[in-house]
Scaffold this motif. Structure first.
Motif, PDB file in Angstrom:
ATOM      1  N   TYR A  32      31.997  26.743  42.543  1.00 49.52           N
ATOM      2  CA  TYR A  32      32.359  27.237  43.799  1.00 49.52           C
ATOM      3  C   TYR A  32      33.455  27.935  43.672  1.00 49.52           C
ATOM      4  CZ  TYR A  32      28.079  25.599  46.060  1.00 49.52           C
ATOM      5  OH  TYR A  32      26.715  25.388  46.274  1.00 49.52           O
ATOM      6  N   VAL A  33      33.664  29.502  44.130  1.00 45.74           N
ATOM      7  CA  VAL A  33      35.052  29.825  43.684  1.00 45.74           C
ATOM      8  C   VAL A  33      35.411  30.780  44.924  1.00 45.74           C
ATOM      9  CG1 VAL A  33      36.061  32.021  42.482  1.00 45.74           C
ATOM     10  CG2 VAL A  33      34.658  30.400  41.215  1.00 45.74           C
ATOM     11  N   GLY A  34      36.518  30.549  45.542  1.00 44.72           N
ATOM     12  CA  GLY A  34      37.097  31.015  46.476  1.00 44.72           C
ATOM     13  C   GLY A  34      38.322  30.528  47.195  1.00 44.72           C
ATOM     14  N   GLU A  35      38.933  31.415  47.893  1.00 48.56           N
ATOM     15  CA  GLU A  35      40.185  30.772  48.486  1.00 48.56           C
ATOM     16  C   GLU A  35      39.978  29.943  49.662  1.00 48.56           C
ATOM     17  OE1 GLU A  35      43.512  33.317  46.562  1.00 48.56           O
ATOM     18  OE2 GLU A  35      42.307  34.603  47.771  1.00 48.56           O
ATOM     19  N   SER A  36      39.076  30.249  50.572  1.00 43.20           N
ATOM     20  CA  SER A  36      38.809  29.473  51.598  1.00 43.20           C
ATOM     21  C   SER A  36      37.276  29.005  51.770  1.00 43.20           C
ATOM     22  CB  SER A  36      39.094  30.154  52.826  1.00 43.20           C
ATOM     23  OG  SER A  36      38.113  31.251  52.974  1.00 43.20           O
ATOM     24  N   GLU A  80      37.724  35.556  44.263  1.00 49.45           N
ATOM     25  CA  GLU A  80      36.347  35.798  43.371  1.00 49.45           C
ATOM     26  C   GLU A  80      36.710  36.979  42.404  1.00 49.45           C
ATOM     27  OE1 GLU A  80      32.071  37.820  43.839  1.00 49.45           O
ATOM     28  OE2 GLU A  80      33.028  37.123  45.729  1.00 49.45           O
ATOM     29  N   ASN A  81      37.585  37.872  42.586  1.00 52.43           N
ATOM     30  CA  ASN A  81      38.030  38.807  41.932  1.00 52.43           C
ATOM     31  C   ASN A  81      38.707  38.495  40.602  1.00 52.43           C
ATOM     32  OD1 ASN A  81      36.940  40.941  43.375  1.00 52.43           O
ATOM     33  ND2 ASN A  81      38.686  41.401  44.608  1.00 52.43           N
ATOM     34  N   HIS A  82      39.502  37.418  40.779  1.00 59.61           N
ATOM     35  CA  HIS A  82      40.606  37.025  39.720  1.00 59.61           C
ATOM     36  C   HIS A  82      39.598  36.094  38.829  1.00 59.61           C
ATOM     37  CE1 HIS A  82      43.759  35.116  37.540  1.00 59.61           C
ATOM     38  NE2 HIS A  82      43.210  33.882  37.800  1.00 59.61           N
TER      39      HIS A  82
END
Length: 91
Positions: A32-36, A80-82
């Motif tokens: 799972y990818v995401g800052e929050s 997600e972009n990174h």
């Protein structure tokens, strides 16, 4: 239709590697990818990504943020972009 496109479509993967299903093909793993928690998106990536130094840095970041007590799939705390930009360089 090319066979590669047919396989990708049948497994519900988009062009970035994001997965809309729960299936994980042999030789792959889910992250799972995401800052929050609200922003997190599921990706299924090849295990070969584990050998890339850039991916290993993300794993260290995940360890710093979450420790080893994560429930479920591995969560990587980056945008997600990174993540998409980084893994696009592995192919």
């Amino acid at each position: 239709m090319a066979i590669g496109k047919a396989i990708k479509r049948s497994l519900s993967f988009d062009k970035r590697g994001a997965s809309s299903g729960n299936e994980v093909r042999k030789g792959h793993f889910a992250v799972y990818v995401g800052e929050s928690e609200k922003e997190r998106k599921r990706f299924v990536v090849p295990v070969s990504y584990l050998k890339h130094p850039s991916f290993q840095e993300l794993l260290l970041l995940a360890e710093e943020v979450f420790g080893f007590d994560q429930n479920g799939a591995l969560t990587i705390p980056c945008s997600e972009n990174h993540f998409v930009e980084m893994i696009s360089q592995f192919r």
